[in-house]
Enzyme design. Structure first.
Site, PDB file in Angstrom:
ATOM      1  N   MET A  30     -59.384 -24.442-101.092  1.00 27.35           N
ATOM      2  CA  MET A  30     -58.547 -25.593-101.463  1.00 27.35           C
ATOM      3  C   MET A  30     -59.277 -26.885-101.086  1.00 27.35           C
ATOM      4  O   MET A  30     -58.661 -27.942-100.977  1.00 27.35           O
ATOM      5  CB  MET A  30     -57.186 -25.508-100.778  1.00 27.35           C
ATOM      6  CG  MET A  30     -56.400 -24.275-101.245  1.00 27.35           C
ATOM      7  SD  MET A  30     -54.616 -24.421-101.078  1.00 27.35           S
ATOM      8  CE  MET A  30     -54.450 -24.658 -99.328  1.00 27.35           C
ATOM      9  N   LEU A  33     -63.784 -28.968 -97.232  1.00 23.10           N
ATOM     10  CA  LEU A  33     -64.656 -27.883 -96.771  1.00 23.10           C
ATOM     11  C   LEU A  33     -65.172 -28.118 -95.358  1.00 23.10           C
ATOM     12  O   LEU A  33     -65.429 -29.241 -94.947  1.00 23.10           O
ATOM     13  CB  LEU A  33     -65.846 -27.738 -97.728  1.00 23.10           C
ATOM     14  CG  LEU A  33     -65.479 -27.474 -99.190  1.00 23.10           C
ATOM     15  CD1 LEU A  33     -66.747 -27.348-100.036  1.00 23.10           C
ATOM     16  CD2 LEU A  33     -64.616 -26.229 -99.343  1.00 23.10           C
ATOM     17  N   HIS A  34     -65.315 -27.021 -94.625  1.00 24.29           N
ATOM     18  CA  HIS A  34     -65.862 -27.069 -93.262  1.00 24.29           C
ATOM     19  C   HIS A  34     -66.872 -25.923 -93.129  1.00 24.29           C
ATOM     20  O   HIS A  34     -67.117 -25.178 -94.104  1.00 24.29           O
ATOM     21  CB  HIS A  34     -64.740 -26.979 -92.224  1.00 24.29           C
ATOM     22  CG  HIS A  34     -63.794 -25.833 -92.452  1.00 24.29           C
ATOM     23  ND1 HIS A  34     -64.173 -24.517 -92.341  1.00 24.29           N
ATOM     24  CD2 HIS A  34     -62.485 -25.806 -92.822  1.00 24.29           C
ATOM     25  CE1 HIS A  34     -63.145 -23.736 -92.592  1.00 24.29           C
ATOM     26  NE2 HIS A  34     -62.113 -24.488 -92.905  1.00 24.29           N
ATOM     27  N   HIS A  37     -66.040 -22.460 -94.595  1.00 23.01           N
ATOM     28  CA  HIS A  37     -66.232 -22.276 -96.040  1.00 23.01           C
ATOM     29  C   HIS A  37     -67.718 -22.117 -96.366  1.00 23.01           C
ATOM     30  O   HIS A  37     -68.100 -21.288 -97.192  1.00 23.01           O
ATOM     31  CB  HIS A  37     -65.724 -23.503 -96.814  1.00 23.01           C
ATOM     32  CG  HIS A  37     -64.252 -23.738 -96.713  1.00 23.01           C
ATOM     33  ND1 HIS A  37     -63.719 -24.850 -96.123  1.00 23.01           N
ATOM     34  CD2 HIS A  37     -63.201 -23.007 -97.147  1.00 23.01           C
ATOM     35  CE1 HIS A  37     -62.397 -24.812 -96.200  1.00 23.01           C
ATOM     36  NE2 HIS A  37     -62.056 -23.698 -96.810  1.00 23.01           N
ATOM     37  N   ASP A 159     -57.467 -16.268 -92.253  1.00 20.56           N
ATOM     38  CA  ASP A 159     -56.194 -16.053 -92.958  1.00 20.56           C
ATOM     39  C   ASP A 159     -56.057 -14.542 -93.167  1.00 20.56           C
ATOM     40  O   ASP A 159     -56.204 -14.039 -94.287  1.00 20.56           O
ATOM     41  CB  ASP A 159     -56.204 -16.804 -94.288  1.00 20.56           C
ATOM     42  CG  ASP A 159     -56.275 -18.305 -94.073  1.00 20.56           C
ATOM     43  OD1 ASP A 159     -55.331 -18.863 -93.502  1.00 20.56           O
ATOM     44  OD2 ASP A 159     -57.306 -18.918 -94.437  1.00 20.56           O
TER      45      ASP A 159
HETATM   46  O1  PAF Z   1     -57.292 -19.677 -98.408  1.00 21.01           O
HETATM   47  C1  PAF Z   1     -57.190 -20.595 -99.254  1.00 21.01           C
HETATM   48  O2  PAF Z   1     -57.864 -21.612 -99.179  1.00 21.01           O
HETATM   49  C2  PAF Z   1     -56.174 -20.456-100.387  1.00 21.01           C
HETATM   50  O3  PAF Z   1     -55.032 -19.786 -99.968  1.00 21.01           O
HETATM   51  C3  PAF Z   1     -56.766 -19.804-101.642  1.00 21.01           C
HETATM   52  C4  PAF Z   1     -57.218 -18.377-101.393  1.00 21.01           C
HETATM   53  C5  PAF Z   1     -57.947 -20.640-102.150  1.00 21.01           C
HETATM   54  C6  PAF Z   1     -55.706 -19.771-102.762  1.00 21.01           C
HETATM   55  O4  PAF Z   1     -55.236 -21.043-103.055  1.00 21.01           O
END
Ligand code: PAF
Length: 292
Positions: A30, A33-34, A37, A159
């Site tokens: 989303m 970015l860090h 990512h 997550d």
């Molecule tokens: O983990 C995330 O950044 C979001 O939940 C994802 C997987 C990009 C879906 O929007």
């Protein structure tokens, strides 16, 4: 790096690589970015020929009153980081392109099809705290997979429930995508990296590290021989209770596969999950607990 806003163009780019025999790796994000990512992009780089990252703040995974409107949108800065990281394509659609309206509500909601997640894994923990969240995640990840058509997709273990649900979805709905779990990247003091950390005040940032400290307190007890889940959870709650800026939602000892609560640690791998509000920010973290 190719940048596109449309699923049609994204799919055409990906199909051209696939038909040349290249393996496509995908990192859905989303944005904001860090280093966590960028570690996903790096792992994808090592394993695939072409890397696609998506940046889309997905409205359908935010409940009313959550931080959809204030979620950071740093497209220019993020594209630069992705280019430097060796990403080949950025898929950055807007809400209109994904949902056919300027919000999910604007599209005729009675007509929409969503991917529902069973209550067993989707109704627990974050699913209970954020009703509808995982339906939004499963739906948008399905849409992103259809646009990007990846061979492999990279998800962070931070997550953890999301990761397990995506693995289940790919298995149940016969997606031809390999899900690659990647370890949580942490700040030097132990705080799990999250786009939301950037919006913590100095005091909240200091308090936020309590989540990983609570998990570590639980892990030390396990090393000392503790097996009882209620006692482990109590210790995690006590660590968080000592920090006034933390409003704990849950600290749980769960089965690593099903995420159902455990009474005690045993032969199956377990996971400690933790979730709290720190100021207005909702933070989560978890660690693996090997079989004892
Ligand atoms: O983990 C995330 O950044 C979001 O939940 C994802 C997987 C990009 C879906 O929007």
């Amino acid at each position: 790096m190719r940048v596109t806003e449309t699923a049609r163009e994204m799919r055409a780019i990906s199909e051209s690589w696939r038909s040349a025999g290249e393996r496509v790796g995908f990192v859905p994000t989303m944005g904001a970015l860090h280093a966590g990512h960028l570690a996903l992009v790096q792992t994808a780089r090592e394993e695939c020929d072409r890397i696609v990252t998506s940046i889309f703040v997905n409205p359908s995974q935010f409940a009313p009153g959550e931080d959809f409107d204030t979620y950071p949108r740093w497209l220019e800065r993020d594209s630069k980081l992705l280019m430097e990281a060796g990403c080949d394509a950025l898929f950055a659609p807007n809400v209109e392109a994904m949902y056919g309206g300027s919000s999910v509500e604007l599209s005729p909601s009675g007509e929409r099809v969503f991917v529902e997640v069973g209550e067993g894994i989707g109704g627990l923990w974050e699913g209970a705290e954020r009703p509808g969240h995982f339906r939004g995640v499963a739906t948008v990840v399905t849409m992103l997979f259809h646009a990007v058509v990846p061979h492999r997709a990279y998800f962070g273990e931070k997550d953890y429930q999301q990761l397990r649900i995506i693995q289940r979805m790919v298995h149940n709905l016969l997606f031809d995508v390999e899900i690659v779990p990647c370890p949580t990247v942490r700040e030097p003091d132990g705080l799990a990296m999250s786009s939301r950390n950037a919006r913590l005040s100095t005091e909240e940032r200091e308090a936020a590290v309590t989540l990983s400290r609570a998990l570590q307190a639980g892990a030390s007890l396990v090393k000392g021989g503790e097996r009882d889940a209620a006692r482990l959870e109590r210790v995690m709650r006590e660590v968080c209770g000592a920090e006034p800026l933390i409003a704990l939602q849950y600290a749980a000892v769960v089965d690593t596969e099903t995420l159902s609560p455990l009474d005690s640690l045993g032969e199956r791998p377990a996971r400690f999950l933790i979730s709290a509000h720190v100021g207005d920010m909702h933070l989560i973290d978890n660690i693996a607990v090997p079989p004892v």
